[in-house]
Design a protein around this motif. Structure first.
Motif, PDB file in Angstrom:
ATOM      1  N   ALA A  19       0.850  -1.186   0.000  1.00 28.32           N
ATOM      2  CA  ALA A  19       0.000   0.000   0.000  1.00 28.32           C
ATOM      3  C   ALA A  19       0.887   1.238   0.000  1.00 28.32           C
ATOM      4  O   ALA A  19       1.797   1.347   0.820  1.00 28.32           O
ATOM      5  N   VAL A  20       0.626   2.166  -0.926  1.00 30.25           N
ATOM      6  CA  VAL A  20       1.422   3.383  -1.018  1.00 30.25           C
ATOM      7  C   VAL A  20       0.512   4.594  -1.122  1.00 30.25           C
ATOM      8  O   VAL A  20      -0.537   4.547  -1.767  1.00 30.25           O
ATOM      9  N   LEU A  21       0.919   5.673  -0.475  1.00 27.08           N
ATOM     10  CA  LEU A  21       0.277   6.971  -0.614  1.00 27.08           C
ATOM     11  C   LEU A  21       1.173   7.819  -1.497  1.00 27.08           C
ATOM     12  O   LEU A  21       2.346   8.031  -1.176  1.00 27.08           O
ATOM     13  N   VAL A  22       0.633   8.270  -2.625  1.00 28.62           N
ATOM     14  CA  VAL A  22       1.436   8.914  -3.655  1.00 28.62           C
ATOM     15  C   VAL A  22       0.900  10.305  -3.944  1.00 28.62           C
ATOM     16  O   VAL A  22      -0.320  10.498  -4.056  1.00 28.62           O
ATOM     17  N   ASP A  23       1.821  11.252  -4.079  1.00 29.63           N
ATOM     18  CA  ASP A  23       1.463  12.604  -4.483  1.00 29.63           C
ATOM     19  C   ASP A  23       1.912  12.814  -5.926  1.00 29.63           C
ATOM     20  O   ASP A  23       3.103  12.731  -6.231  1.00 29.63           O
ATOM     21  N   PHE A  24       0.956  13.054  -6.813  1.00 29.75           N
ATOM     22  CA  PHE A  24       1.261  13.349  -8.212  1.00 29.75           C
ATOM     23  C   PHE A  24       1.250  14.854  -8.478  1.00 29.75           C
ATOM     24  O   PHE A  24       1.147  15.282  -9.619  1.00 29.75           O
ATOM     25  N   GLY A  25       1.372  15.650  -7.419  1.00 29.37           N
ATOM     26  CA  GLY A  25       1.273  17.094  -7.563  1.00 29.37           C
ATOM     27  C   GLY A  25       2.549  17.781  -7.964  1.00 29.37           C
ATOM     28  O   GLY A  25       2.605  19.012  -7.969  1.00 29.37           O
ATOM     29  N   VAL A 295      15.426  -2.944 -12.526  1.00 33.26           N
ATOM     30  CA  VAL A 295      14.753  -4.080 -11.906  1.00 33.26           C
ATOM     31  C   VAL A 295      13.902  -3.595 -10.737  1.00 33.26           C
ATOM     32  O   VAL A 295      14.311  -2.712  -9.974  1.00 33.26           O
ATOM     33  N   CYS A 296      12.714  -4.169 -10.589  1.00 34.39           N
ATOM     34  CA  CYS A 296      11.852  -3.850  -9.461  1.00 34.39           C
ATOM     35  C   CYS A 296      11.153  -5.124  -8.999  1.00 34.39           C
ATOM     36  O   CYS A 296      11.315  -6.191  -9.582  1.00 34.39           O
ATOM     37  N   GLY A 297      10.375  -5.006  -7.926  1.00 31.10           N
ATOM     38  CA  GLY A 297       9.717  -6.173  -7.348  1.00 31.10           C
ATOM     39  C   GLY A 297      10.612  -6.862  -6.344  1.00 31.10           C
ATOM     40  O   GLY A 297      11.771  -6.481  -6.132  1.00 31.10           O
ATOM     41  N   GLY A 298      10.079  -7.914  -5.733  1.00 24.87           N
ATOM     42  CA  GLY A 298      10.841  -8.630  -4.714  1.00 24.87           C
ATOM     43  C   GLY A 298      12.163  -9.178  -5.217  1.00 24.87           C
ATOM     44  O   GLY A 298      13.146  -9.260  -4.478  1.00 24.87           O
ATOM     45  N   GLY A 299      12.206  -9.559  -6.496  1.00 20.08           N
ATOM     46  CA  GLY A 299      13.431 -10.104  -7.058  1.00 20.08           C
ATOM     47  C   GLY A 299      14.568  -9.114  -7.107  1.00 20.08           C
ATOM     48  O   GLY A 299      15.742  -9.503  -7.213  1.00 20.08           O
ATOM     49  N   ALA A 300      14.273  -7.815  -7.004  1.00 23.71           N
ATOM     50  CA  ALA A 300      15.329  -6.803  -6.999  1.00 23.71           C
ATOM     51  C   ALA A 300      16.191  -6.902  -5.753  1.00 23.71           C
ATOM     52  O   ALA A 300      17.304  -6.352  -5.725  1.00 23.71           O
ATOM     53  N   ARG A 301      15.704  -7.604  -4.719  1.00 20.72           N
ATOM     54  CA  ARG A 301      16.467  -7.780  -3.471  1.00 20.72           C
ATOM     55  C   ARG A 301      17.163  -9.139  -3.400  1.00 20.72           C
ATOM     56  O   ARG A 301      17.805  -9.451  -2.397  1.00 20.72           O
ATOM     57  N   ASN A 302      17.029  -9.934  -4.459  1.00 23.16           N
ATOM     58  CA  ASN A 302      17.605 -11.273  -4.477  1.00 23.16           C
ATOM     59  C   ASN A 302      19.004 -11.208  -5.100  1.00 23.16           C
ATOM     60  O   ASN A 302      19.149 -11.150  -6.323  1.00 23.16           O
ATOM     61  N   LYS A 303      20.037 -11.210  -4.268  1.00 21.86           N
ATOM     62  CA  LYS A 303      21.406 -11.030  -4.752  1.00 21.86           C
ATOM     63  C   LYS A 303      21.837 -12.158  -5.678  1.00 21.86           C
ATOM     64  O   LYS A 303      22.545 -11.930  -6.657  1.00 21.86           O
ATOM     65  N   GLY A 325      14.411   7.084  -8.910  1.00 19.00           N
ATOM     66  CA  GLY A 325      13.439   7.844  -8.154  1.00 19.00           C
ATOM     67  C   GLY A 325      12.227   7.132  -7.614  1.00 19.00           C
ATOM     68  O   GLY A 325      11.443   7.729  -6.872  1.00 19.00           O
ATOM     69  N   ILE A 326      12.034   5.847  -7.961  1.00 16.35           N
ATOM     70  CA  ILE A 326      10.869   5.128  -7.433  1.00 16.35           C
ATOM     71  C   ILE A 326      11.347   3.809  -6.829  1.00 16.35           C
ATOM     72  O   ILE A 326      11.864   2.950  -7.549  1.00 16.35           O
ATOM     73  N   ASP A 327      11.169   3.668  -5.530  1.00 16.29           N
ATOM     74  CA  ASP A 327      11.646   2.501  -4.805  1.00 16.29           C
ATOM     75  C   ASP A 327      11.151   1.211  -5.454  1.00 16.29           C
ATOM     76  O   ASP A 327       9.960   1.057  -5.754  1.00 16.29           O
ATOM     77  N   ALA A 328      12.085   0.276  -5.651  1.00  9.09           N
ATOM     78  CA  ALA A 328      11.758  -0.982  -6.339  1.00  9.09           C
ATOM     79  C   ALA A 328      10.697  -1.791  -5.609  1.00  9.09           C
ATOM     80  O   ALA A 328       9.948  -2.542  -6.236  1.00  9.09           O
ATOM     81  N   ASP A 329      10.624  -1.669  -4.288  1.00 12.71           N
ATOM     82  CA  ASP A 329       9.652  -2.437  -3.517  1.00 12.71           C
ATOM     83  C   ASP A 329       8.218  -1.964  -3.753  1.00 12.71           C
ATOM     84  O   ASP A 329       7.270  -2.732  -3.570  1.00 12.71           O
ATOM     85  N   TRP A 330       8.051  -0.689  -4.134  1.00 10.54           N
ATOM     86  CA  TRP A 330       6.714  -0.104  -4.189  1.00 10.54           C
ATOM     87  C   TRP A 330       6.276   0.270  -5.601  1.00 10.54           C
ATOM     88  O   TRP A 330       5.177   0.803  -5.794  1.00 10.54           O
ATOM     89  N   LEU A 331       7.114  -0.005  -6.581  1.00 10.58           N
ATOM     90  CA  LEU A 331       6.841   0.496  -7.928  1.00 10.58           C
ATOM     91  C   LEU A 331       5.496   0.032  -8.465  1.00 10.58           C
ATOM     92  O   LEU A 331       4.736   0.822  -9.052  1.00 10.58           O
ATOM     93  N   GLU A 332       5.165  -1.227  -8.281  1.00 12.28           N
ATOM     94  CA  GLU A 332       3.923  -1.734  -8.867  1.00 12.28           C
ATOM     95  C   GLU A 332       2.704  -1.136  -8.179  1.00 12.28           C
ATOM     96  O   GLU A 332       1.711  -0.809  -8.839  1.00 12.28           O
ATOM     97  N   ALA A 333       2.759  -0.962  -6.860  1.00 11.02           N
ATOM     98  CA  ALA A 333       1.645  -0.316  -6.165  1.00 11.02           C
ATOM     99  C   ALA A 333       1.495   1.132  -6.622  1.00 11.02           C
ATOM    100  O   ALA A 333       0.376   1.620  -6.812  1.00 11.02           O
ATOM    101  N   VAL A 334       2.623   1.813  -6.808  1.00 10.39           N
ATOM    102  CA  VAL A 334       2.575   3.176  -7.348  1.00 10.39           C
ATOM    103  C   VAL A 334       1.929   3.159  -8.728  1.00 10.39           C
ATOM    104  O   VAL A 334       1.152   4.046  -9.085  1.00 10.39           O
ATOM    105  N   GLY A 335       2.232   2.131  -9.509  1.00  9.59           N
ATOM    106  CA  GLY A 335       1.657   2.012 -10.845  1.00  9.59           C
ATOM    107  C   GLY A 335       0.145   1.942 -10.825  1.00  9.59           C
ATOM    108  O   GLY A 335      -0.532   2.503 -11.710  1.00  9.59           O
TER     109      GLY A 335
END
Length: 369
Positions: A19-25, A295-303, A325-335
């Motif tokens: 869950a993400v709270l996003v400002d597009f302002g 790379v984003c998603g959980g796999g971005a943390r898999n070394k 500029g967009i954290d890999a963990d939250w990118l899809e929720a931001v989408g």
């Protein structure tokens, strides 16, 4: 002026709700600013119920109907917890964009009447949060002959467009690629399994929800015979547009592929990691000889997984989307917050070159509070 949206995402891994709270302002109206984010847990019993519905079984309608309401309540809980953490009132949020939880995805070519089904009743989300909710993003694209997936390439184009060759790979339960061409065109598709089988195997043998950093996979050795069997799945050589899920890449498929092989569990884990890396790398090679890979998603943390990708893609620079500029963990929720915004603005949210739909379309349905 703030332009606040909430994005909710629960993917194929079924581990939690992002869950993400996003400002597009912002002035550019492209790069969203994440004000708050949380990972809202899904109770193990609910996860089991979701996974059970991913395959045909008894009393599906009754189970799906009840789970739809229950998931709606959990999505609402995630939203209200996020608002409390951020100190934001519901009236300050323009809308919630909820992906829902996919329990069945039958794209064109798999059944006579293609369909996709996401649970998490948006009526319940709107009623319990007091916020207009936008949901059901996939079915309009499918009604226009598309796959209904992946939906993130339109957002990736808005957030990461470039003058060179750039690919964005989301590694969730399944993995998908977005190809951002120098001429502005965009293509993409699901490449195959991401974390889903890795999570299944480590859960089965080590009672862990996931293989942290890919440490267990690193301790094993990929088995060539098993790798060949897994990579022989016809999905990998099918032409796009294409999309996939647990209907194809699941525990039964893995167990069948293991028939007659006696392998150490860690070697199976290493092989599964290699399958994910190999299928992604093949898609990247088909796109271009070199460029930037985000790379984003959980796999971005898999070394371990990233190491395998770097070995297979020596001419590509590889970084996670946080670098841009967009954290890999939250990118899809931001989408999905972005897709909700597109819906309310009356703008398209799909890419026909990705999904195969007949035309661009406004996605999603709007549920008032």
């Amino acid at each position: 002026m703030p332009d606040l949206f909430i994005g909710l995402m629960s993917g194929t891994s079924v581990d939690a709700i992002d869950a993400v709270l996003v400002d597009f302002g912002g002035e550019d109206k492209i790069k969203p600013h994440i004000l708050a984010a949380l990972n809202h847990p899904i109770h193990p019993s609910m996860r089991d119920a979701i996974l059970a519905l991913c395959s045909p079984g008894p009393s599906e309608l009754d189970r799906a109907g009840q789970l739809d309401r229950q998931l709606g309540q959990v999505f609402a809980e995630a939203t209200n917890t996020l608002l409390a953490r951020a100190g934001i009132e519901p009236d300050d949020v323009t809308a919630v964009g909820s992906h829902g939880q996919t329990v069945r995805h039958r794209p064109p070519g798999t059944v006579n009447s293609p369909f996709t089904l996401q649970l998490g009743d948006p009526n319940t989300i709107a009623a319990l949060t007091g916020i207009r909710t936008v949901a059901d993003f996939r079915r309009r694209d499918m009604a226009l002959g598309g796959q209904g997936a992946p939906l993130m390439p339109a957002f990736h184009r808005a957030a990461f467009k470039t003058g060179g060759n750039r690919a964005v790979v989301n590694i969730g339960g399944m993995a998908n690629i977005t190809e951002l061409n120098a001429d502005g065109s965009v293509y993409g598709y699901d490449t195959g399994p991401g974390n889903a089988l890795l999570d299944y195997w480590v859960g089965l043998h080590r009672k862990q929800p996931f293989d942290r950093d890919g440490a267990w996979a690193t301790s094993g050795r990929a088995n060539p015979e098993l790798l060949n069997r897994l990579m022989s799945n016809p999905y990998f050589t099918a032409e796009p547009p294409k999309s996939t899920g647990r209907e194809t890449f699941n525990a039964s498929w893995l167990e069948q592929s293991l028939t007659g092989l006696e392998l150490a569990p860690a070697d199976v884990q290493a092989t599964l990691s290699e399958v994910t890396a190999a299928s992604i790398a093949e898609a990247v090679h088909l796109f271009a000889d070199g460029g930037e890979l985000l790379v984003c998603g959980g796999g971005a943390r898999n070394k371990d997984l990233l190491s395998r990708l770097r070995r297979r893609l020596p001419t590509w620079s590889i970084a996670d989307t946080g670098t841009y500029g967009i954290d890999a963990d939250w990118l899809e929720a931001v989408g999905f917050a972005w897709l909700a915004r597109q819906t309310l603005l009356g703008l398209p949210g799909n890419c026909p070159g990705v999904t195969g739909a007949k035309k661009e379309a406004i996605l999603g349905a709007i549920y008032p509070p």
